[in-house]
Design a protein around this motif. Structure first.
Motif, PDB file in Angstrom:
ATOM      1  N   ARG A  18       0.837  -1.197   0.000  1.00 23.76           N
ATOM      2  CA  ARG A  18       0.000   0.000   0.000  1.00 23.76           C
ATOM      3  C   ARG A  18       0.873   1.249   0.000  1.00 23.76           C
ATOM      4  NH1 ARG A  18      -5.196  -0.524   1.772  1.00 23.76           N
ATOM      5  NH2 ARG A  18      -5.332   1.537   0.797  1.00 23.76           N
ATOM      6  N   TYR A  20       1.543   4.312   1.989  1.00 20.99           N
ATOM      7  CA  TYR A  20       1.263   4.683   3.381  1.00 20.99           C
ATOM      8  C   TYR A  20       1.347   6.196   3.589  1.00 20.99           C
ATOM      9  CZ  TYR A  20       1.014  -0.052   5.122  1.00 20.99           C
ATOM     10  OH  TYR A  20       0.608  -1.338   5.372  1.00 20.99           O
ATOM     11  N   ASP A 143       7.948  -0.035   3.990  1.00 15.99           N
ATOM     12  CA  ASP A 143       6.788   0.523   3.312  1.00 15.99           C
ATOM     13  C   ASP A 143       7.177   1.855   2.688  1.00 15.99           C
ATOM     14  OD1 ASP A 143       4.814  -1.490   4.017  1.00 15.99           O
ATOM     15  OD2 ASP A 143       5.026  -0.759   6.072  1.00 15.99           O
ATOM     16  N   PRO A 178      -0.960   0.888   9.527  1.00 13.40           N
ATOM     17  CA  PRO A 178      -2.131   0.504   8.733  1.00 13.40           C
ATOM     18  C   PRO A 178      -3.415   1.207   9.159  1.00 13.40           C
ATOM     19  CG  PRO A 178      -1.438  -1.306  10.153  1.00 13.40           C
ATOM     20  CD  PRO A 178      -0.376  -0.250  10.254  1.00 13.40           C
ATOM     21  N   LEU A 181      -4.629   3.963   6.692  1.00 11.45           N
ATOM     22  CA  LEU A 181      -4.915   3.660   5.293  1.00 11.45           C
ATOM     23  C   LEU A 181      -6.376   3.900   4.937  1.00 11.45           C
ATOM     24  CD1 LEU A 181      -2.952   0.307   4.873  1.00 11.45           C
ATOM     25  CD2 LEU A 181      -2.356   2.521   3.853  1.00 11.45           C
TER      26      LEU A 181
END
Length: 197
Positions: A18, A20, A143, A178, A181
């Motif tokens: 993802r 971030y 990340d 997370p 997100l």
């Protein structure tokens, strides 16, 4: 004979990865940044020209120099990230071609004598190298939060005052939080994005 990566590796690199916007309070070491570069440098560029230059901002003082160039929405992202990298390109990348691409006589002059070709080549290939940075970071367990939303001219004036390098995009590096997100955005399907001829 090469084999496809396993499903877990594909998830880490692509499907579960993802972008971030928020970060855990976990450091990224200089050794990790060196390992990151040592991996991404193997990604292909035309004539092995390697025009990308990376400035890793690791301290609050370094990031404060970047803040005047940022859109307001990106300030907290940069402040919270362990590292923010400026992905830039070297306008005179071709000076290294006698070493990086010794196979073609006159490779340096091909670009030194054609500013438009040099600019297009530098921008395209440094963008590729910025993408390799994202994938290498993911491969190493980090990340990434790549960003636009900044004033390139201000970044260049602050970090590259001699005019030799030009910024392309920014990327935050670290261990993503997370809880920050958004739901995963959809992607175009094969039929929408691909033409088979």
């Amino acid at each position: 004979m090469k084999q496809p990566l396993d499903e877990q590796a594909l998830d880490q690199l692509f499907r579960s990865a993802r972008t971030y916007p928020s970060w855990q309070d976990r450091p990224v070491s200089d050794e990790q940044l060196q390992a990151l570069y040592e991996l991404l440098k193997w990604g292909p560029t035309s004539m092995n020209c390697m025009p990308a230059r990376f400035v890793f901002l690791r301290t609050a003082e370094a990031k404060a120099r970047l803040e005047p160039a940022l859109m307001a929405a990106n300030l907290d992202k940069v402040r919270a990230a362990p590292v923010t990298v400026i992905v830039a390109h070297d306008d005179r990348f071709f000076e290294h071609l006698p070493t990086l691409w010794p196979h073609t006589a006159g490779a340096r002059e091909m670009f030194a004598d054609n500013a438009a070709l040099a600019e297009t080549t530098a921008f395209r290939n440094a963008t590729l190298q910025g993408a390799y940075l994202i994938m290498a970071a993911r491969a190493l367990g980090l990340d990434v939060g790549p960003m636009s939303g900044f004033d390139n001219a201000k970044v260049d004036a602050e970090f590259f005052p001699d005019g030799g390098f030009r910024s392309n995009f920014l990327a935050n590096l670290g261990y993503g939080d997370p809880t920050g997100l958004f739901p995963r955005g959809p992607r175009l399907d094969f039929a929408q994005a691909v033409t088979l001829l």
